[in-house]
Design an enzyme around this catalytic site. Sequence first.
Site, PDB file in Angstrom:
ATOM      1  CD  GLN A 165      -0.988   0.206   3.775  1.00  0.00           C
ATOM      2  OE1 GLN A 165      -1.320  -0.817   4.355  1.00  0.00           O
ATOM      3  NE2 GLN A 165      -1.350   1.422   4.186  1.00  0.00           N
TER       4      GLN A 165
ATOM      5  CB  CYS B 268      -4.173  -0.698   6.113  1.00  0.00           C
ATOM      6  SG  CYS B 268      -5.093   0.237   7.340  1.00  0.00           S
TER       7      CYS B 268
ATOM      8  CG  HIS C  44      -1.959  -1.833  10.098  1.00  0.00           C
ATOM      9  ND1 HIS C  44      -2.069  -1.224   8.880  1.00  0.00           N
ATOM     10  CD2 HIS C  44      -1.233  -2.964   9.887  1.00  0.00           C
ATOM     11  CE1 HIS C  44      -1.432  -1.955   7.966  1.00  0.00           C
ATOM     12  NE2 HIS C  44      -0.924  -3.022   8.551  1.00  0.00           N
TER      13      HIS C  44
ATOM     14  CG  ASN D 149       1.144  -5.847   7.118  1.00  0.00           C
ATOM     15  OD1 ASN D 149       0.205  -5.080   6.879  1.00  0.00           O
ATOM     16  ND2 ASN D 149       2.090  -5.574   7.987  1.00  0.00           N
TER      17      ASN D 149
END
Length: 623
Positions: free
Chosen positions: A69, A78, A232, A252
Site C-alpha cells: 500500500q 490498509c 491498522h 499484511n
Amino acid sequence: MKFGIKLILSLCFISLSFAERDMNDGHWVNTEAIVNASPRRAPKETDIPENFSWQNKDGVNYLTLVKNQHIPQYCGSCWSFATTSVLSDRIKIQRGAIGPDINLAPQVLLSCDKVNRGCYGGWPLLAYKFIQENGITDETCSPYLAKSYRNGADCEAEHICKNCNKFGECWPMEEYPKYYVDDYGFVSGEEDMLEEVYNWGPISCTVALTEELHNYTGGIFEDKTGRKNRDHEVEIVGFGEERGVKYWEIRNSWGSNWGEEGFFKLIRGVDNLGIETNCSWGNAINTWDEGKQVIHRISDEDRTKFQKEKLYQHIKYQFTRRDLEEDVHNTRCRNDNDNYSGEQKILTPRPHEYLNSKDLPENWDWRNISGISYASTWVTNQHVPEYCGSCFLQATTASLADRFNIHRKRTDINFAFSVQSLMNCRFGGLCKTGGHPIEVYEYAHTDGLLHNSCMNYESQDINEEDRCDPINVCRDCKGPSFAEGEEDPLQNCWAVENPTKFYASEFGQLSGVEEMKAEIYKRGPISCGIKTTPSLYDYKGGIYSEVREITDLTHEISVVGWGKAENGEEYWIGRNSWGTYWGENGFFKISMYENNLGINRDCTFGVPDMKRSGLDEISLEQQ
Ligand SMILES: *[C@@H]1O[C@H](CO)[C@@H](O)[C@H](O)[C@H]1NC(C)=O
Ligand SMILES: *[C@@H]1O[C@H](CO)[C@@H](O)[C@H](O)[C@H]1NC(C)=O
Ligand SMILES: *[C@@H]1O[C@H](CO)[C@@H](O)[C@H](O)[C@H]1NC(C)=O
Ligand SMILES: *[C@@H]1O[C@H](CO)[C@@H](O)[C@H](O)[C@H]1NC(C)=O
Ligand SMILES: CC(=O)N[C@H]1CO[C@H](CO)[C@@H](O)[C@@H]1O
C-alpha cells in the site's frame, strides 16, 4: 446521514516516531453499515484442525497477490487493501483456485468511497457497504495510485474503469465486468474467528501498530508493550500451533519484502495488539461463473459528459482501422529481434529435442492442470494508468512468473514481477518505443527480477539521469499521507535494501508448433511476437483466426497452452496484457497452424533458477 456508535477507525498509520498517534483517536462510523451487517453464515464444520492455512490447503494456494500500500508513495489505505483482499481471496476460494485471480481494486474505494477517508484511514464495514451498493472493478480497470479523493484522485467514470491511447488520452470503458458484495459483518473472539476463517475464508482485523511489528522479520510475534490502540487493518488467512504456542497467520499489505514474504504470525488467544476485538468479513456475489457475469455498461450521462469534455467520439477506438492496419502512429510495443546480437543461454537439452509433439496431450492449459491453476500470475493492463508500450515486459515477466508458480506447485507466494522496476532501469526498451523480449530474459538471468510489490506499474518512462536509481527499483515509504499539491510525496520514501530477486538460469528463442508445444508442455508458458490488427482489438472470445502475410511482429503476448475444438481445430491459448475487459478475461484463443498473426514465428522462453532465487527446487517430475 445519522451517526451513532463510536468505533475506532483503522488508519493504517505508521510512523517510526509515532509522533502523530493522536490521529487515531476514533471516528464516528455511519450506523447504516452496522445496521446492514449480517449475522455470520452457519459453519459447515465445527471441528477445527490445529493448523490451517489458505496459503496451502491440501497443496493449493487460495490467496491472491501480496501488495504494498506504500508505493509509489505512502497512503493510509490498509482498510481498502484488507477489504479487497478478503473479497478477492474468498472469490478465489469459491472458484476452487481455477482461472486467473480476480484482484479487486483498492483504488476504487480510495477514489469513490467518500464515507471513508481515503489515504487518511477507513473502516472495512463501510467499504463492504459501498461495494454492495456500487460494485467494484478489478485492478486492470483501476490500478493502484496511492492517492484518494482527499489528495488528488477523482471518481469520474474513467477512474472506475479506463483505457488510454498513445496520444495521452484516456476514456471510460463502455463495458467491463463488475463485482458486488453479498453479505458482510463483524466477528470477534478467538473461537468465532477460527470458525469463520476455516469455514468461509480470510477475515480482516484491526490491530495496534508498534515499532517492533514494523521491524518484524519472522517467527511468532508477541507484543509486550500492551498497546491496544488499533490503527491498522490486516488479513487473517490461517492459524496454527508451534511448540505449544498458538498463532494467527496474517497477511499484511506492506509488500513481499516485509516479514515472511509479506506475512507474519501473531500470538493467538490473548488479544495481542487487539487483534481479537474487531474483525470483519464479506462475501462476493457470484458474478464470475459462465452466464452470471455482471457487465457494466456506461451510462448515457457519463457518455454525454465525456463526449462533451473530451471529444470522446474522436478517440473512441483511438485510431481509424486504416491507421491501425498501416500502423501510422507506430503503436508497436515489440521490436523485432530477428537480428538480436546477444547470446542465448542454453544449458540443458531443449524439450523438442527429446519430446515428440505428436505424443503430447490434445489439450494442455496451464490454467487448469488436473484441477490446479498454475498460470496464476495476475492479468495486467499495459495501457493504464497511462498508455505504455510495455508488452515486451508484460508477456515475458508473466511467462516467467507462471513458471515460478509451476516450480513451486503453487503452494506459497504468488509470483508477479515488477514491470515498473525494469522500466525504471530503461531495460530492453521504453514505453514510447517498445522493446526486445529476449533482453528481458537476459536481464532476468544477469540481474534478476523483483516482486511486483517493489514498484507498482505507473506506465511511465523514467528520465535517463534517474535510471536504475535504487529508490525507483524497489521502494518503501512511511506516513503521513501527503496532502494534495505537496511538493515531494516521496520525501518519506527509501530504497529497500537487498530485495528478494528472482533469476532465470537459461533463456532462448524458438519457433514453430513442434518447438512451442514441447517447450510449453515441459517447462511452462512462453512469450511470442504477433502482429496487432484492428480485428484483434475487437476480439471478444472464441478461436481467433487471421492469416495474412506478416512483415513484422508488433506486439508480444504469452502462450499458456493449447487445445482442440470439437470440430478438430487446434488453437493456442494466449495471455494478453490489455486488461480483463479484453477477450476472455484477458486471455484469447488463436488458431494454431498457418501462423495466424505470425504467432509461430518468433517466441522466447526463460527457465527459473530456483537455487539462485533462494527457493527450494520442486522437481517438475513430482507433479
Ligand atoms: C526498529 O528498526 C529501526 C531501524 O533499524 C531501529 O532504529 C529501531 O531501534 C528498531 N526498533 C525496535 C523497537 O526494535
Ligand atoms: C502444526 O504445525 C507445526 C509447525 O509446522 C507442527 O510442529 C505441528 O506438528 C503441526 N500440527 C499438526 C496437528 O499438524
Ligand atoms: C535485420 O537484418 C537484415 C539484414 O541485415 C536487415 O535487412 C533488417 O532490416 C534487420 N532488421 C532489423 C529489425 O534490424
Ligand atoms: C479443470 O480440469 C478438469 C480435468 O482435469 C475438469 O474436470 C474441470 O472441469 C476443469 N475445471 C474448470 C473450472 O475448467
Ligand atoms: C463486533 C465487535 O467486535 N465490536 C467491538 C469493536 O470494538 C469496540 C471497541 O473496542 C468494542 O466495544 C466492540 O464490541
